[in-house]
Design a protein around this motif. Structure first.
Motif, PDB file in Angstrom:
ATOM      1  N   ASN A   1      10.407  -2.481  -7.937  1.00  0.00           N
ATOM      2  CA  ASN A   1       9.618  -1.365  -7.417  1.00  0.00           C
ATOM      3  C   ASN A   1       9.401  -1.506  -5.916  1.00  0.00           C
TER       4      ASN A   1
ATOM      5  N   THR B   1       4.324  -5.883 -10.467  1.00  0.00           N
ATOM      6  CA  THR B   1       5.464  -6.502  -9.794  1.00  0.00           C
ATOM      7  C   THR B   1       6.205  -7.400 -10.782  1.00  0.00           C
TER       8      THR B   1
ATOM      9  N   ALA C   1      11.732  -8.463  -6.256  1.00  0.00           N
ATOM     10  CA  ALA C   1      11.071  -9.230  -7.300  1.00  0.00           C
ATOM     11  C   ALA C   1      10.930 -10.647  -6.746  1.00  0.00           C
TER      12      ALA C   1
ATOM     13  N   GLU D   1       5.761  -1.525  -4.156  1.00  0.00           N
ATOM     14  CA  GLU D   1       4.763  -2.572  -4.361  1.00  0.00           C
ATOM     15  C   GLU D   1       4.796  -3.651  -3.296  1.00  0.00           C
ATOM     16  N   VAL D   2       5.901  -3.784  -2.570  1.00  0.00           N
ATOM     17  CA  VAL D   2       6.044  -4.867  -1.608  1.00  0.00           C
ATOM     18  C   VAL D   2       6.408  -4.297  -0.260  1.00  0.00           C
TER      19      VAL D   2
ATOM     20  N   TYR E   1       1.371  -8.681 -14.576  1.00  0.00           N
ATOM     21  CA  TYR E   1       2.698  -8.584 -13.973  1.00  0.00           C
ATOM     22  C   TYR E   1       3.785  -8.344 -15.024  1.00  0.00           C
TER      23      TYR E   1
ATOM     24  N   VAL F   1       1.767  -9.416  -3.620  1.00  0.00           N
ATOM     25  CA  VAL F   1       2.229  -8.780  -4.858  1.00  0.00           C
ATOM     26  C   VAL F   1       1.083  -8.036  -5.521  1.00  0.00           C
TER      27      VAL F   1
END
Length: 316
Positions: A205, A95, A61, A208-209, A123, A91
């Protein structure tokens, strides 16, 4: 029963942590500082992501340190946060983006304006503050706009904090998803937290990154013909052109790992000008200068023991 996971938050102060340090810390989640006010961006975002991934972190995050005292300034800071999170951490919608609210006199209405701006952009939203500051906020109202509440409460002093805290010291408050229980986890001068809800774990998550390659730190090895990047991979300077010859094309990425986010797929016949190459992760990679200090990275074939075993194109 909720699975407790160790969370660390990372800013430029932690830039010196190595992959081995992260392995020793044993955290599985990280919250990376993106920005502050509307005039500061963390210069170490990519290297913090890369190294922590190498050390076992599998979910991220991101946070912004708020400096606003009114609603319009809050919206401006939220938009600054979003723009730089996209630029430096790639991002994606969904996110978790968090407001770090630790200055006195920040109005609840402005906190909500900040969180609404994040939510309107797609987001998940988070709110962080210290236990002693909590009375200045209307948590019941903020909770309506925040998917995640992260609360800090820990004893002062320089003693190393444990990975698993003493829950006898847990601060009593509503809605807490994550508790920051030390500012010196295991003596590594990094804030340590622990997840308290399944909601917290779900919001980190990992898909996502992706790890990005930061700008390499040049370390001469007797001659200026090679350098090491932040992950300890040795690169060799070499200028040339590479033409893709495989029918399926090759994915060009923002970092020299298969986890790095995609720039695009280069079809057969594409020509890439490159300035360096390395053997890493079972592939031979080349580095493509892209302007503004940015680089693209392309695997050009398989590698074993520092030797090429296949090629997916033609060099010249």
């Amino acid at each position: 029963m909720t699975n407790r996971e160790t969370v660390i938050d990372l800013a430029s102060f932690q830039a010196g942590l190595t992959v081995q340090d992260y392995k020793n810390i044993g955290a599985t989640k990280a919250i990376v500082k993106i920005s502050e006010n509307t005039n500061y961006v963390n210069p170490c975002i990519r290297s913090l992501i890369d190294r922590s991934v190498g050390g076992g972190v599998n979910g991220f995050a991101f946070y912004h340190f708020g400096r606003f005292y009114n609603d319009s300034a809050a919206v401006a800071e939220a938009n600054y946060f979003i723009a730089n999170a996209k630029r430096y951490a790639n991002v994606q919608p969904g996110t978790l983006l968090i407001l770090d609210a630790e200055i006195k006199g920040m109005p609840t209405s402005s906190v909500i304006a900040f969180l609404q701006t994040l939510r309107n952009a797609g987001y998940h939203t988070g709110f962080y503050t210290y236990k002693f500051l909590l009375p200045q906020f209307n948590l019941e109202e903020i909770h309506k706009y925040a998917n995640f509440f992260w609360l800090a409460a820990y004893p002062l002093g320089d003693q190393p904090g444990p990975r698993v805290p003493d829950f006898n010291y847990f601060p009593s408050a509503n809605y807490v998803d994550c508790w920051q229980h030390t500012d010196n986890l295991l003596g590594y001068k990094v804030d340590g937290s622990i997840t308290l809800t399944d909601n917290a774990i779900k919001l980190f998550n990992p898909s996502e990154v992706k790890a990005e390659a930061s700008k390499p730190v040049v370390k001469p090895q007797g001659t200026p013909k090679s350098f090491y990047d932040d992950l300890g991979v040795c690169w060799y300077f070499e200028k040339g052109k590479f033409t893709v010859t495989v029918d399926e094309g090759i994915v060009l990425r923002w970092g020299a790992t298969t986890n790095s986010s995609k720039i695009g797929v280069l079809p057969k016949g594409s020509v890439v000008k490159y300035d360096a190459f390395c053997h890493s992760g079972g592939y031979v990679w080349i580095r493509q200068p892209r302007g503004n200090g940015q680089f693209g990275y392309l695997p050009t074939g398989e590698s074993s023991g520092g030797k090429r075993t296949s090629t997916w194109g033609k060099f010249e």
